[in-house]
Design a protein around this motif. Structure first.
Motif, short mmCIF file in Angstrom:
data_model
loop_
_atom_site.label_atom_id
_atom_site.label_comp_id
_atom_site.label_asym_id
_atom_site.label_seq_id
_atom_site.Cartn_x
_atom_site.Cartn_y
_atom_site.Cartn_z
N GLY A 117 0.82 -1.20 0.00
CA GLY A 117 0.00 0.00 0.00
C GLY A 117 0.85 1.25 0.00
O GLY A 117 2.06 1.22 -0.23
N LEU A 118 0.28 2.41 0.27
CA LEU A 118 1.01 3.66 0.35
C LEU A 118 1.83 3.72 1.64
O LEU A 118 1.41 3.24 2.68
CB LEU A 118 0.03 4.84 0.31
CG LEU A 118 -0.78 5.00 -0.97
CD1 LEU A 118 -1.81 6.11 -0.78
CD2 LEU A 118 0.10 5.31 -2.15
N LYS A 119 2.98 4.36 1.53
CA LYS A 119 3.85 4.52 2.72
C LYS A 119 3.83 5.99 3.12
O LYS A 119 3.91 6.87 2.29
CB LYS A 119 5.27 4.06 2.41
CG LYS A 119 5.35 2.58 2.11
CD LYS A 119 6.79 2.17 1.87
CE LYS A 119 6.83 0.67 1.57
NZ LYS A 119 8.19 0.21 1.33
N TRP A 120 3.78 6.19 4.42
CA TRP A 120 3.78 7.56 4.95
C TRP A 120 5.18 7.95 5.41
O TRP A 120 5.88 7.15 6.01
CB TRP A 120 2.81 7.65 6.14
CG TRP A 120 1.37 7.47 5.76
CD1 TRP A 120 0.71 6.33 5.65
CD2 TRP A 120 0.47 8.51 5.42
NE1 TRP A 120 -0.58 6.54 5.27
CE2 TRP A 120 -0.75 7.91 5.13
CE3 TRP A 120 0.59 9.90 5.34
CZ2 TRP A 120 -1.88 8.64 4.74
CZ3 TRP A 120 -0.54 10.62 4.98
CH2 TRP A 120 -1.75 10.00 4.67
N GLN A 121 5.55 9.14 5.07
CA GLN A 121 6.84 9.66 5.55
C GLN A 121 6.59 10.92 6.35
O GLN A 121 5.87 11.81 5.92
CB GLN A 121 7.77 10.00 4.39
CG GLN A 121 8.26 8.77 3.67
CD GLN A 121 9.26 9.16 2.57
OE1 GLN A 121 9.40 10.31 2.23
NE2 GLN A 121 9.95 8.15 2.04
N VAL A 122 7.18 10.95 7.53
CA VAL A 122 7.05 12.13 8.37
C VAL A 122 8.40 12.82 8.41
O VAL A 122 9.42 12.21 8.71
CB VAL A 122 6.60 11.74 9.80
CG1 VAL A 122 6.50 12.97 10.68
CG2 VAL A 122 5.30 10.98 9.77
N GLY A 123 8.44 14.05 8.09
CA GLY A 123 9.75 14.67 8.20
C GLY A 123 9.91 15.88 7.54
O GLY A 123 10.13 16.78 7.09
#
Length: 91
Positions: free
Chosen positions: A85-91
């Motif tokens: 699925g989609l991957k989330w990136q925080v930063g």
């Protein structure tokens, strides 16, 4: 006059078994549960006939439909479990 009465008795006897001769023609109706089951089977048969009208091989159509449902079900379970699925990136 006698012939007319005789004809009337014969005609009436055909409609009402108690007036003579038609007791063999009486149809016994089944109990409600049996009748309900017969009606359900007839309705199911009609639905199958209308669903496959014009189809040469209804069994093959049914197999393809089930296979497609299984593929869709597998796709739903893999997308829900987070694989690919989609991957989330925080930063």
């Amino acid at each position: 006059m006698f012939q007319m009465r005789r004809r009337m008795n014969n005609r009436m006897g055909m409609c009402l078994p108690c007036l003579g001769g038609a007791a063999d023609d009486v149809v016994v109706t089944p109990d409600p549960e049996t009748r309900r089951q017969q009606l359900a089977e007839a309705a199911e048969k009609r639905q199958k006939e209308t669903a496959y009208r014009g189809v040469k091989n209804p069994e093959a159509v049914e197999r393809k439909r089930k296979k497609q449902e299984e593929i869709e079900k597998q796709a739903m379970t893999t997308s829900v479990s987070g694989g690919g699925g989609l991957k989330w990136q925080v930063g």
